[in-house]
Design an enzyme around this catalytic site. Structure first.
Site, PDB file in Angstrom:
ATOM      1  N   HIS A  38     -20.613   9.716 -51.287  1.00 11.39           N
ATOM      2  CA  HIS A  38     -20.574   8.787 -52.427  1.00 11.39           C
ATOM      3  C   HIS A  38     -20.245   9.499 -53.741  1.00 11.39           C
ATOM      4  O   HIS A  38     -19.371   9.075 -54.499  1.00 11.39           O
ATOM      5  CB  HIS A  38     -21.924   8.086 -52.615  1.00 11.39           C
ATOM      6  CG  HIS A  38     -22.400   7.324 -51.422  1.00 11.39           C
ATOM      7  ND1 HIS A  38     -21.552   6.793 -50.497  1.00 11.39           N
ATOM      8  CD2 HIS A  38     -23.650   7.000 -51.010  1.00 11.39           C
ATOM      9  CE1 HIS A  38     -22.265   6.169 -49.568  1.00 11.39           C
ATOM     10  NE2 HIS A  38     -23.548   6.291 -49.860  1.00 11.39           N
ATOM     11  N   ASP A  74     -16.877   4.637 -46.369  1.00  9.67           N
ATOM     12  CA  ASP A  74     -17.908   4.976 -47.352  1.00  9.67           C
ATOM     13  C   ASP A  74     -18.096   3.682 -48.135  1.00  9.67           C
ATOM     14  O   ASP A  74     -17.223   3.296 -48.914  1.00  9.67           O
ATOM     15  CB  ASP A  74     -17.439   6.097 -48.279  1.00  9.67           C
ATOM     16  CG  ASP A  74     -18.505   6.475 -49.298  1.00  9.67           C
ATOM     17  OD1 ASP A  74     -19.380   5.615 -49.587  1.00  9.67           O
ATOM     18  OD2 ASP A  74     -18.488   7.597 -49.815  1.00  9.67           O
ATOM     19  N   HIS A  75     -19.204   3.002 -47.893  1.00 14.69           N
ATOM     20  CA  HIS A  75     -19.323   1.648 -48.421  1.00 14.69           C
ATOM     21  C   HIS A  75     -19.247   1.615 -49.954  1.00 14.69           C
ATOM     22  O   HIS A  75     -18.964   0.584 -50.545  1.00 14.69           O
ATOM     23  CB  HIS A  75     -20.595   0.959 -47.920  1.00 14.69           C
ATOM     24  CG  HIS A  75     -21.843   1.486 -48.534  1.00 14.69           C
ATOM     25  ND1 HIS A  75     -22.553   2.519 -47.991  1.00 14.69           N
ATOM     26  CD2 HIS A  75     -22.505   1.123 -49.656  1.00 14.69           C
ATOM     27  CE1 HIS A  75     -23.594   2.761 -48.750  1.00 14.69           C
ATOM     28  NE2 HIS A  75     -23.608   1.935 -49.767  1.00 14.69           N
TER      29      HIS A  75
END
Lengths: 342, 504
Positions: free
Chosen positions: B254, B191-192
């Site tokens: 996110h 999950d960047h």
């Protein structure tokens, strides 16, 4: 029983600091918001920095032309050691049919208390139908968690104007809204937004000196016997002054006589125990001084003076940005003032 | 085992990647060109990649090694000399993801690369394809035994991009498919957001300071607002987004990751296990909404034509690849509750959407008002509640909002802000999230990747909402003008509790 008019103690007003210097600038035609934000970031990156952001205000100016914008920006620059922040100027231009955005961005530096502070100017020329959607430019360009004040230079917004959605505070100048429709619009605005009126702020010396006259014990009873009030001055401020006196002293409109003049003169004719006194606050001819004078037969004459700022626009704007909340008397004043607009 | 190099260990470049082959599935795709290649180039330019680093691209598109190398060079504006050197060794395998021949060819290329470039059998597989082929790729890799390290010193890992499933059930199926060949410790679910410096700074702020943690609880915090907003629309991702929506695309990953970092208990150690254990505990404590509660606690909306950042933008239903009668939500606002001692009774309001006025992500802790204000109402008209705002992007930093006396003869109190700016405090630019995460994956540090039980807990929170919406044939949608902060229904969600959304 009349209410006291104001705080005691006339004083000289504080000087306004000198303006900052430009550290860098960028301009582009037909640009997007992303490019403008990148340019601001790039200008900041070139400079040595402090670990904290020094901006304390977002000031959004909606201007009709370049001259208006220049005058207002110059006033803001005079303040920026005390109110560093981001100024966003929106100049609407309807000459082109296609929407387009031209931008000029500049970074200004100054020193305040030994610390470097920065201010940013974002001057946008908005073409075509984009002018109807200025709000879409305001939100992304304002700094987060810093108050947003919107100042419509020389024109008044509708309370439903979308630009106001981003505004915590609205700055107006009653001097630019002399007719009853515009006074009614300011009144409506003040019901839904925090309004700061530069004319109201500029009236402070007159209000303060007038209030102080009746702090003199022997004059105080005359305030309960006001028979006539004459106010000469520019449209807008003279109605505000009348509205303030009317709301504070409970005087009927018939007591007042208003007429046009360059500088504001307020004169109260009062009676007490068969004695008629005249209480006046006016500008001293040829000087930046406001003077109060009480003339009552049988009593010693009284006079007081207050120095006015050389440039009233930066001063009143600075006061508005320092306060960032409506003056408690402003709302009632407006409600009464509207009855003095013909 | 090879002994660590004592001359290397005290260098700043201690976190230099070991020799390694990065195999990217979906190598001709957008993610590879826009994110992975620029991140790898930055790592190369900063001397954080080994000289024995090789990128092997796999995709259906026919391409030669030379063309792929050119793609790698074109992906960055000014390729560094280090990137140009590395790119000369890049390889490309074209073939279908469900064709065993593709994987046999890949195996041959990997053997050759090991022999020619000294990559030592270290492999990092990266699934950057459309999610539908995650499971087949994992299956064929397992089928050929490619997840098994070739030696005791070598590593094999797999990085899986989001979305990790469409719901709890499909996530479990995907997990089973990947775990067919890979052990949990080999799986790096990315999950960047977790690679962003300021997300990691939530941990630093909370657990490296003594002044914040004592007030980080229900006694002081009135409510929490998490906003993840985008000014862009769906762009070219209309087809994908139609099947996803804001709840799956942003909230499930996110938003819930940021929520977990905000709400978690202090870990005993800041390492992969310590942090991920605590995040899972926080997510497990999130109250699951019953079908009746979904209607009162979740608002879904879709943007209609409006103006954003000075440009007129189409309605979602007018975007390319989107059905004109689409019922996909582009905006979600939710009220969540965390049932534990720390957060009982503190609402967590989260919102995310596309075509909102600006792109930003922040966490705002709003504190209770002082129990007694010894001032008159006139003196505190300009006083709001205290708040601590963690700005994750852009303009990264921390703002503390509190009341201060307005200078002057009378005592008036107004809200002011004290502001810390990341950009101003640290002259170095933060590494891109993908740079950090790719390096972590090569180094075998899974701290900022998502464990399977985190995925499961996230879907456990989101799944009941999807089920309610599914039964009703997609969510009851409100509309909001593009360029505004969402529908009135979302405002009412907070008004019911006496709060209002911040204007970030």
């Amino acid at each position: 029983m009349a209410q006291p008019l104001g705080p005691a103690g006339a004083q000289a007003l504080e000087p306004v600091a000198a303006g900052p210097s430009e550290l860098g600038s960028w301009r582009g035609e037909g640009v997007g918001v992303g490019q403008i934000l990148d340019a601001l970031g790039e200008l900041r990156r070139r400079e040595p920095r402090a670990a904290t952001r020094t901006s304390v205000v977002n000031l959004v100016m909606v201007a009709g032309d370049d001259d208006e914008a220049e005058r207002a920006c110059s006033a803001m620059h005079r303040l920026e050691t005390g109110h560093p922040g981001r100024t966003i100027v929106l100049i609407r231009d309807d000459e082109r049919a296609n929407p387009r955005l031209d931008a000029e961005v500049s970074l200004h530096g100054a020193e305040a208390g030994g610390h470097a502070v920065w201010s940013e100017d974002v001057r946008l020329r908005v073409w075509g139908p984009l002018g109807d959607h200025l709000y879409s430019l305001v939100e992304p360009l304002t700094l987060p968690d810093v108050p947003v004040a919107v100042w419509f230079l020389t024109r008044l917004p509708r309370p439903s104007d979308p630009v106001l959605a981003a505004a915590g505070f609205v700055i107006v100048d009653t001097k630019d809204a002399p007719d009853d429709a515009s006074m009614a619009r300011i009144t409506a605005l003040a019901q839904s937004h925090h309004v700061m009126d530069l004319s109201w702020i500029r009236l402070q010396p007159w209000r303060e000196l007038l209030g102080n006259l009746f702090e003199v014990k022997s004059f105080r009873p005359f305030l309960d016997g006001v028979r006539a009030v004459t106010i000469n001055g520019k449209a807008g401020p003279r109605q505000l002054m009348a509205g303030w006196l009317s709301s504070r002293l409970g005087l009927p409109a018939a007591t007042f006589t208003l007429s046009d003049a360059r500088h504001l003169v307020v004169r109260l004719i009062c009676e007490h125990e068969g004695v008629t006194g005249t209480f006046t606050v006016d500008r001293v001819a040829g000087e930046r001084l406001v003077r109060s004078k009480a003339e009552v037969p049988g009593l010693a004459p009284y006079e007081d003076r207050m120095v006015l700022q050389v440039d009233s626009l930066p001063w009143s704007l600075g006061k508005a940005l320092s306060r960032l909340e409506p003056h408690p008397s402003y709302g009632p004043t407006l409600r009464y003032a509207i009855s003095f607009v013909s | 085992m090879t002994e660590p190099n004592p001359l290397f260990q005290d260098l700043d470049s201690e976190r230099r990647a070991p020799p390694c082959v990065l195999v990217v599935f979906g190598a001709s795709g957008d993610l590879t060109k826009r994110k992975l290649m620029p991140a790898l180039e930055a790592l190369a330019a900063n001397r954080l990649l080994s000289s024995a680093f090789v990128l092997v691209g796999v995709a259906r598109t026919q391409m030669s090694d030379g063309s792929f190398r050119q793609v790698a060079l074109d992906a960055v504006e000014k390729p560094s000399a280090a990137w140009q050197d590395l790119a000369s060794g890049f390889r490309y395998v074209s073939g279908g993801y469900d064709d065993p021949a593709t994987y046999r060819e890949l195996g041959r290329v990997l053997d050759a690369v090991d022999a020619e470039r000294g990559t030592a059998g270290n492999r990092l597989y990266y699934l950057a394809t459309v999610p539908e082929v995650f499971a087949p790729v994992a299956h064929y890799l397992a089928d050929l035994g490619l997840p098994r390290p070739l030696s005791e010193d070598a590593f094999v890992r797999i990085v899986v991009e989001k979305p990790y499933g469409r719901d709890l059930e499909s996530a479990a199926r995907l997990d089973a498919a990947i775990r067919e060949g890979f052990a949990e410790e080999q799986v790096y679910r990315i999950d960047h957001y977790l690679g962003k410096e300021t997300v990691q700074n939530v941990l630093a702020l909370r657990f490296a300071n003594s002044i914040f943690e004592p007030i980080w609880n229900r006694r002081y915090v009135s409510h929490v607002q998490i906003t993840v907003s985008e000014s862009l629309g769906v762009g070219t991702r209309g087809g994908f987004y139609e099947g996803a929506g804001a709840l799956r695309d942003i909230v499930q990953n996110h938003v819930l990751q940021v929520l977990a970092l905000t709400a978690m208990e202090p870990p005993a150690t800041v390492d992969a296990r310590g942090i991920r254990d605590e995040k899972v505990k926080a997510l497990r404590a999130v109250d699951i909404l019953s079908p009746e509660e979904v209607a009162h606690n979740v608002v879904a909306a879709q943007y209609v034509r409006g103006w954003v950042e000075g440009e007129e933008v189409p309605a979602y239903t007018e975007e390319p690849g989107v059905s004109p009668d689409s019922r996909t939500e582009t905006y979600v606002a939710m009220r969540l509750r965390i049932d534990n001692w720390r957060w009982a009774g503190v609402p967590f309001y989260v919102r995310t959407g596309k075509r909102l006025p600006k792109r930003m992500t922040e966490v705002a802790m709003e504190f209770h008002r002082a129990p007694h204000l010894p001032f008159g109402a006139d003196q505190t008209r300009g006083l709001g509640s205290n708040a601590l705002v963690l700005r994750i992007q852009p303009d990264e930093g921390i703002t503390l909002r509190f009341g201060a006396k307005v200078p002057g003869q009378v005592l008036r109190v107004r809200t002011v802000s004290m502001d810390f700016s990341y950009e101003a405090a640290f002259l170095e630019e933060a590494a891109d999230a993908y740079e950090r995460l790719l390096l972590d994956a090569m180094l075998g540090d899974p701290t900022l990747f998502i464990r399977s039980d985190e995925v499961e807990q996230s879907w456990r929170i989101v799944d009941p909402i999807l089920k309610v919406w599914g039964e009703e044939g997609r969510p009851p949608l409100a509309g909001h003008l593009a360029g505004t902060w969402g529908p009135e229904e979302a405002d009412r969600l907070l008004e019911q509790d006496g709060h209002e959304w911040r204007s970030p």
